[in-house]
Design a protein around this motif. Structure first.
Motif, PDB file in Angstrom:
ATOM      1  N   ALA A 174       0.846  -1.188   0.000  1.00 32.11           N
ATOM      2  CA  ALA A 174       0.000   0.000   0.000  1.00 32.11           C
ATOM      3  C   ALA A 174       0.881   1.237   0.000  1.00 32.11           C
ATOM      4  O   ALA A 174       1.779   1.373   0.840  1.00 32.11           O
ATOM      5  N   ASN A 175       0.646   2.123  -0.954  1.00 38.22           N
ATOM      6  CA  ASN A 175       1.399   3.358  -1.058  1.00 38.22           C
ATOM      7  C   ASN A 175       0.466   4.506  -1.423  1.00 38.22           C
ATOM      8  O   ASN A 175      -0.681   4.288  -1.816  1.00 38.22           O
ATOM      9  N   CYS A 176       0.968   5.704  -1.286  1.00 38.80           N
ATOM     10  CA  CYS A 176       0.141   6.893  -1.460  1.00 38.80           C
ATOM     11  C   CYS A 176       0.882   7.918  -2.309  1.00 38.80           C
ATOM     12  O   CYS A 176       2.089   8.111  -2.138  1.00 38.80           O
ATOM     13  N   VAL A 177       0.170   8.545  -3.223  1.00 35.85           N
ATOM     14  CA  VAL A 177       0.712   9.648  -4.006  1.00 35.85           C
ATOM     15  C   VAL A 177       0.026  10.930  -3.544  1.00 35.85           C
ATOM     16  O   VAL A 177      -1.201  10.958  -3.372  1.00 35.85           O
ATOM     17  N   CYS A 178       0.818  11.976  -3.331  1.00 34.45           N
ATOM     18  CA  CYS A 178       0.286  13.254  -2.861  1.00 34.45           C
ATOM     19  C   CYS A 178       0.530  14.326  -3.920  1.00 34.45           C
ATOM     20  O   CYS A 178       1.591  14.970  -3.925  1.00 34.45           O
ATOM     21  N   PRO A 179      -0.428  14.538  -4.820  1.00 37.77           N
ATOM     22  CA  PRO A 179      -0.243  15.543  -5.862  1.00 37.77           C
ATOM     23  C   PRO A 179      -0.285  16.961  -5.304  1.00 37.77           C
ATOM     24  O   PRO A 179      -0.954  17.238  -4.306  1.00 37.77           O
ATOM     25  N   GLY A 180       0.439  17.846  -5.987  1.00 36.29           N
ATOM     26  CA  GLY A 180       0.329  19.270  -5.714  1.00 36.29           C
ATOM     27  C   GLY A 180      -0.746  19.871  -6.597  1.00 36.29           C
ATOM     28  O   GLY A 180      -1.805  19.268  -6.800  1.00 36.29           O
ATOM     29  N   ILE A 181      -0.499  21.044  -7.144  1.00 42.77           N
ATOM     30  CA  ILE A 181      -1.483  21.710  -8.003  1.00 42.77           C
ATOM     31  C   ILE A 181      -1.392  21.121  -9.409  1.00 42.77           C
ATOM     32  O   ILE A 181      -0.374  21.270 -10.088  1.00 42.77           O
ATOM     33  N   VAL A 182      -2.452  20.462  -9.816  1.00 50.96           N
ATOM     34  CA  VAL A 182      -2.485  19.770 -11.104  1.00 50.96           C
ATOM     35  C   VAL A 182      -3.667  20.292 -11.914  1.00 50.96           C
ATOM     36  O   VAL A 182      -4.747  20.546 -11.369  1.00 50.96           O
ATOM     37  N   ASP A 183      -3.476  20.443 -13.202  1.00 51.25           N
ATOM     38  CA  ASP A 183      -4.523  20.968 -14.087  1.00 51.25           C
ATOM     39  C   ASP A 183      -5.565  19.885 -14.355  1.00 51.25           C
ATOM     40  O   ASP A 183      -5.494  19.156 -15.335  1.00 51.25           O
ATOM     41  N   THR A 184      -6.544  19.785 -13.453  1.00 46.71           N
ATOM     42  CA  THR A 184      -7.627  18.811 -13.581  1.00 46.71           C
ATOM     43  C   THR A 184      -8.957  19.486 -13.232  1.00 46.71           C
ATOM     44  O   THR A 184      -8.980  20.564 -12.633  1.00 46.71           O
ATOM     45  N   PRO A 185     -10.078  18.836 -13.578  1.00 46.50           N
ATOM     46  CA  PRO A 185     -11.396  19.429 -13.299  1.00 46.50           C
ATOM     47  C   PRO A 185     -11.695  19.673 -11.826  1.00 46.50           C
ATOM     48  O   PRO A 185     -12.659  20.375 -11.512  1.00 46.50           O
ATOM     49  N   ILE A 186     -10.897  19.136 -10.917  1.00 41.90           N
ATOM     50  CA  ILE A 186     -11.165  19.343  -9.495  1.00 41.90           C
ATOM     51  C   ILE A 186     -10.904  20.791  -9.081  1.00 41.90           C
ATOM     52  O   ILE A 186     -11.420  21.270  -8.080  1.00 41.90           O
ATOM     53  N   VAL A 234       8.664  -1.540  -2.157  1.00 47.68           N
ATOM     54  CA  VAL A 234       8.232  -0.249  -1.609  1.00 47.68           C
ATOM     55  C   VAL A 234       6.826  -0.398  -1.044  1.00 47.68           C
ATOM     56  O   VAL A 234       5.909  -0.818  -1.748  1.00 47.68           O
ATOM     57  N   THR A 235       6.650  -0.053   0.214  1.00 46.95           N
ATOM     58  CA  THR A 235       5.303  -0.048   0.798  1.00 46.95           C
ATOM     59  C   THR A 235       5.252   0.965   1.944  1.00 46.95           C
ATOM     60  O   THR A 235       6.264   1.247   2.600  1.00 46.95           O
ATOM     61  N   GLY A 236       4.078   1.538   2.167  1.00 54.06           N
ATOM     62  CA  GLY A 236       3.886   2.508   3.240  1.00 54.06           C
ATOM     63  C   GLY A 236       4.388   3.898   2.929  1.00 54.06           C
ATOM     64  O   GLY A 236       4.451   4.758   3.810  1.00 54.06           O
ATOM     65  N   VAL A 237       4.708   4.157   1.657  1.00 51.36           N
ATOM     66  CA  VAL A 237       5.266   5.446   1.264  1.00 51.36           C
ATOM     67  C   VAL A 237       4.165   6.429   0.899  1.00 51.36           C
ATOM     68  O   VAL A 237       3.168   6.048   0.266  1.00 51.36           O
ATOM     69  N   SER A 238       4.334   7.695   1.273  1.00 46.06           N
ATOM     70  CA  SER A 238       3.474   8.778   0.795  1.00 46.06           C
ATOM     71  C   SER A 238       4.364   9.721  -0.010  1.00 46.06           C
ATOM     72  O   SER A 238       5.179  10.454   0.552  1.00 46.06           O
ATOM     73  N   LEU A 239       4.218   9.674  -1.316  1.00 47.38           N
ATOM     74  CA  LEU A 239       5.134  10.339  -2.237  1.00 47.38           C
ATOM     75  C   LEU A 239       4.553  11.661  -2.747  1.00 47.38           C
ATOM     76  O   LEU A 239       3.576  11.659  -3.488  1.00 47.38           O
ATOM     77  N   PRO A 240       5.131  12.803  -2.380  1.00 45.16           N
ATOM     78  CA  PRO A 240       4.688  14.073  -2.960  1.00 45.16           C
ATOM     79  C   PRO A 240       5.115  14.156  -4.418  1.00 45.16           C
ATOM     80  O   PRO A 240       6.278  13.908  -4.746  1.00 45.16           O
ATOM     81  N   VAL A 241       4.174  14.491  -5.291  1.00 44.39           N
ATOM     82  CA  VAL A 241       4.482  14.755  -6.700  1.00 44.39           C
ATOM     83  C   VAL A 241       3.911  16.136  -6.948  1.00 44.39           C
ATOM     84  O   VAL A 241       2.753  16.289  -7.316  1.00 44.39           O
TER      85      VAL A 241
END
Length: 248
Positions: A174-186, A234-241
């Motif tokens: 289980a891993n996690c991605v943490c996006p910053g400001i991304v050009d999406t409909p959100i 790799v497991t348990g990581v929260s990766l800022p992108v």
């Protein structure tokens, strides 16, 4: 049996880009979202095949039905689930109503938990699997009046670590991605007229050490890495992108 991935929130933005990225790498893709028409558009871009899973994830009965259909079909080996579906709200604690907090929790946290819990026995039986949660840099460091969203996304980061501990003995990562400001409909600026949108984005560029905001494909590549065998240890990581925004 062909390997497969389930991507929630797959009708646009990061979810659509993630589905396409996995498909490029030979995965059959289960596309889950509410808008069937948009899912069909994404499916056409998935060269390794796709199946539409049109579903409102807050409707637990409907969600359970869709999950059961996937788990009992035995057509593909689902190796990865990507918990991407979510909503964004900009409100302070004082301004946010109980309803807003409940909606944030239901969509951004409870639905992914419900889905993942259903897949755990499946992954145990097949000898492993990957879970990738899509949180946010706001879950790592809140900014501005986003208390409900930031709190729920922080909970997702913590939950990811718990999943990694629980799943490790069964080869479930289980891993996690943490996006910053991304050009999406959100984000509100995504749908602005071109001139207005470019003006907003130009202001945002100054917040990024790398000098630009993100594109869905930037996040999709990170999700693919964590959701595939490329990251087998790799497991348990929260990766800022995030273009480095959390450094400032």
């Amino acid at each position: 049996m062909k390997k497969a991935v389930l991507v929630t929130g797959a009708s646009s933005g990061i979810g659509a880009a993630t589905a396409i990225e996995f498909s490029k790498n030979g995965y059959f893709v289960y596309l889950m979202a509410r808008n069937k028409d948009r899912l069909e558009e994404v499916a056409l871009k998935c060269r390794s095949g796709a199946s539409l899973v049109a579903c409102d994830m807050t409707d637990m009965k409907a969600l359970d039905k869709r999950i059961n259909e996937m788990l009992t079909a035995k057509i593909h080996r689902i190796e990865t689930i990507v918990n991407n579906a979510g909503i964004f709200a900009r409100h302070s604690t004082e301004e946010g109503s109980d309803e807003l907090w409940q909606t944030q929790f239901n969509i951004n946290m409870l639905a992914p938990v419900h889905l993942t819990r259903a897949f755990f026995p499946y992954f145990k039986t097949q000898g492993g699997g990957q879970i990738v949660n899509v949180s946010s840099t706001l879950g790592l460091r809140p900014q501005g009046p986003t208390s409900a969203y930031s709190a729920v996304k922080a909970a997702m980061v913590n939950w990811t670590a718990s999943l990694a501990i629980e799943g490790g003995p069964f080869k479930i990562r289980a891993n996690c991605v943490c996006p910053g400001i991304v050009d999406t409909p959100i984000h509100h600026f995504h749908s602005l007229e071109a001139e207005q949108k470019n003006a907003v984005i130009d202001k945002m560029k100054s917040l990024q050490p790398l000098g630009r905001i993100g594109q869905p494909e930037d996040i999709a590549k990170a999700i693919y890495f964590l959701g595939s065998e490329q990251s087998s240890w790799v497991t348990g990581v929260s990766l800022p992108v995030d273009g480095g925004i959390n450094l400032l």
